[in-house]
Design an enzyme around this catalytic site. Structure first.
Site, PDB file in Angstrom:
ATOM      1  N   HIS A 190       1.136  -1.558  -0.177  1.00 29.26           N
ATOM      2  CA  HIS A 190      -0.347  -0.093   0.244  1.00 29.26           C
ATOM      3  C   HIS A 190       1.369   1.689   0.089  1.00 29.26           C
ATOM      4  O   HIS A 190       1.798   1.607   0.231  1.00 29.26           O
ATOM      5  CB  HIS A 190      -0.946   0.214   0.873  1.00 29.26           C
ATOM      6  CG  HIS A 190      -0.547   0.448   2.774  1.00 29.26           C
ATOM      7  ND1 HIS A 190       0.197   1.128   3.090  1.00 29.26           N
ATOM      8  CD2 HIS A 190       0.267  -1.096   3.970  1.00 29.26           C
ATOM      9  CE1 HIS A 190       0.897   1.202   4.028  1.00 29.26           C
ATOM     10  NE2 HIS A 190       0.750   0.045   4.385  1.00 29.26           N
ATOM     11  N   ARG A 199      -6.159   1.365   3.919  1.00 29.25           N
ATOM     12  CA  ARG A 199      -5.159   1.728   3.267  1.00 29.25           C
ATOM     13  C   ARG A 199      -4.263   0.737   1.902  1.00 29.25           C
ATOM     14  O   ARG A 199      -4.710   0.882   0.535  1.00 29.25           O
ATOM     15  CB  ARG A 199      -3.557   1.843   3.805  1.00 29.25           C
ATOM     16  CG  ARG A 199      -3.438   1.084   4.746  1.00 29.25           C
ATOM     17  CD  ARG A 199      -2.365   0.930   6.357  1.00 29.25           C
ATOM     18  NE  ARG A 199      -1.838   0.650   6.445  1.00 29.25           N
ATOM     19  CZ  ARG A 199      -1.944  -0.637   7.772  1.00 29.25           C
ATOM     20  NH1 ARG A 199      -3.159   0.135   8.582  1.00 29.25           N
ATOM     21  NH2 ARG A 199      -1.338  -1.104   8.553  1.00 29.25           N
ATOM     22  N   GLU A 241      -1.988  -6.313   7.927  1.00 32.46           N
ATOM     23  CA  GLU A 241      -0.770  -6.421   8.806  1.00 32.46           C
ATOM     24  C   GLU A 241       0.015  -7.368   9.854  1.00 32.46           C
ATOM     25  O   GLU A 241      -1.459  -7.574  10.353  1.00 32.46           O
ATOM     26  CB  GLU A 241       0.091  -4.486   8.655  1.00 32.46           C
ATOM     27  CG  GLU A 241       1.124  -4.441   9.183  1.00 32.46           C
ATOM     28  CD  GLU A 241       2.971  -4.521   8.321  1.00 32.46           C
ATOM     29  OE1 GLU A 241       3.053  -5.794   8.007  1.00 32.46           O
ATOM     30  OE2 GLU A 241       2.535  -3.532   7.784  1.00 32.46           O
ATOM     31  N   HIS A 248       0.170  -4.980   2.907  1.00 31.01           N
ATOM     32  CA  HIS A 248       0.781  -4.709   3.457  1.00 31.01           C
ATOM     33  C   HIS A 248       2.702  -5.225   3.813  1.00 31.01           C
ATOM     34  O   HIS A 248       2.702  -6.112   3.169  1.00 31.01           O
ATOM     35  CB  HIS A 248       0.663  -4.687   4.745  1.00 31.01           C
ATOM     36  CG  HIS A 248      -0.223  -4.369   5.138  1.00 31.01           C
ATOM     37  ND1 HIS A 248      -0.668  -2.839   5.492  1.00 31.01           N
ATOM     38  CD2 HIS A 248      -2.450  -5.224   4.927  1.00 31.01           C
ATOM     39  CE1 HIS A 248      -2.379  -3.088   5.167  1.00 31.01           C
ATOM     40  NE2 HIS A 248      -2.714  -4.249   4.688  1.00 31.01           N
TER      41      HIS A 248
END
Length: 348
Positions: free
Chosen positions: A103, A152, A206, A276
């Site tokens: 991202h 994100r 993440e 991520h």
């Protein structure tokens, strides 16, 4: 444009980071080429710096059950479950594309805060990085998108696809309940054909940073000491307080990839993953058969797409483009070159 033009490997200069023993970022330049380089002390495509030995801790590893999202979808069966028979799978496709994108910059990246699984949106720079990533993959086929459950990563995927030359619309699938599935159905066959299903999965989130989430990275180092924070951030199997280690993140991310994404590649789907730093490092560890020492030295830049070709059960890294105007930077295979030619003929 001749197909052969796209088949030449093109190198690129990238700036990447690695971390020294004290946890300080060290800038370095690397030259990237298509193809696999030596596993010890090599610099791979996309400016990824890797160090370490040859054995791979994920090779042959058995993963436990994962609460995977149901890949079935109301979008004209774009996410059909492929046959489990390897012979049937090989017949369906000789080659498919896999795109990985970390991202763009988030608001907490900008503030130097530990983010982890906190759901923070992109900065304006992050939005621009996502759009630039989209330009760089605008000639690569995308049939299906997987992203994490965090905004994100989803923003990055959606913004990137606004730049794709096919102009198909990415649509997030809602399989969380029967009502959600029913209410999000599409009733136009033509609209379905112009849509790309997007599957959001928490397994691609993440790494969860536990009690470090929301803390300033520099202030945390001052409080606990640089060596301790470096160990939490850069070791493979040591988690931060009440958080996940990279090893724990890899178990869920790789298991999801193997159970849900790899079958789509076998079935002939071209796939993009927007996720991520740590979940993608985990997947790259599996794809490139990296060791635990190699993967902890691996840094991924925000908004830089990486391309793999899945062919005959193998993942082949093809590099990352220098700029959207560079025709051959991906060292296109024949199939990808033909796809671009068709786009040129259709759109020009």
């Amino acid at each position: 444009m001749a197909v052969a033009t796209f088949q030449n490997a093109v190198g690129a200069i990238h700036c990447c980071q690695r971390y020294d023993g004290g946890g300080s970022a060290v800038k370095s330049l690397s030259v990237s080429f298509s193809g696999r380089l030596a596993s010890k002390g090599f610099i791979g495509e996309s400016g990824l710096l890797m160090e370490g030995s040859d054995s791979a801790p994920l090779r042959g590893k058995k993963f436990g059950p994962v609460r995977a999202m149901n890949p079935q979808t109301p979008l004209a069966s774009p996410v059909s479950v492929p046959s489990k028979n390897p012979n049937d799978q090989r017949k369906k496709s000789n080659e498919t594309a896999l795109i990985l994108i970390r991202h763009g910059e988030s608001l907490w990246n900008e503030k130097n805060l530990f983010t982890g699984c906190v759901d923070v949106p992109l900065t304006q720079k992050g939005v621009e990085e996502a759009i630039e990533a989209g330009k760089r993959i605008s000639n690569i086929p995308v049939d299906m998108i997987f992203t994490s459950s965090l905004i994100r990563a989803q923003m990055t995927a959606m913004l990137a696809m606004t730049q794709h030359r096919r102009k198909k619309v990415p649509i997030i699938l809602h399989n969380e309940s029967e009502q959600a599935k029913a209410w999000s159905q599409i009733f136009s066959e033509e609209t379905k054909k112009q849509s790309i299903p997007v599957v959001a999965a928490w397994q691609l989130n993440e790494r969860m940073y536990g009690e470090l989430q929301g803390l300033n990275k520099q202030e945390t180092a001052d409080r606990f000491g640089k060596e301790q924070v470096h160990e939490w951030r850069r070791s493979y199997d040591i988690p931060p307080p009440n958080g996940e280690s990279l090893e724990m993140c890899a178990e869920r991310a790789v298991a999801y990839f193997r159970e849900n994404i790899e079958p789509q590649l076998h079935a002939g789907k071209h796939v993009m993953i927007a996720a991520h730093g740590n979940s993608l490092r985990s997947i790259i560890m599996y794809l490139d058969k990296l060791t635990s020492q190699e993967v902890i030295s691996l840094e991924l830049s925000t908004g830089i797409p990486m391309l793999y070709i899945f062919k005959e059960g193998r993942f082949i890294r093809r590099g990352s483009p220098v700029a959207p105007s560079e025709a051959g930077v991906y060292a296109y295979t024949k199939n990808l070159a033909l796809y671009r030619q068709k786009l040129d003929e259709m759109l020009n």
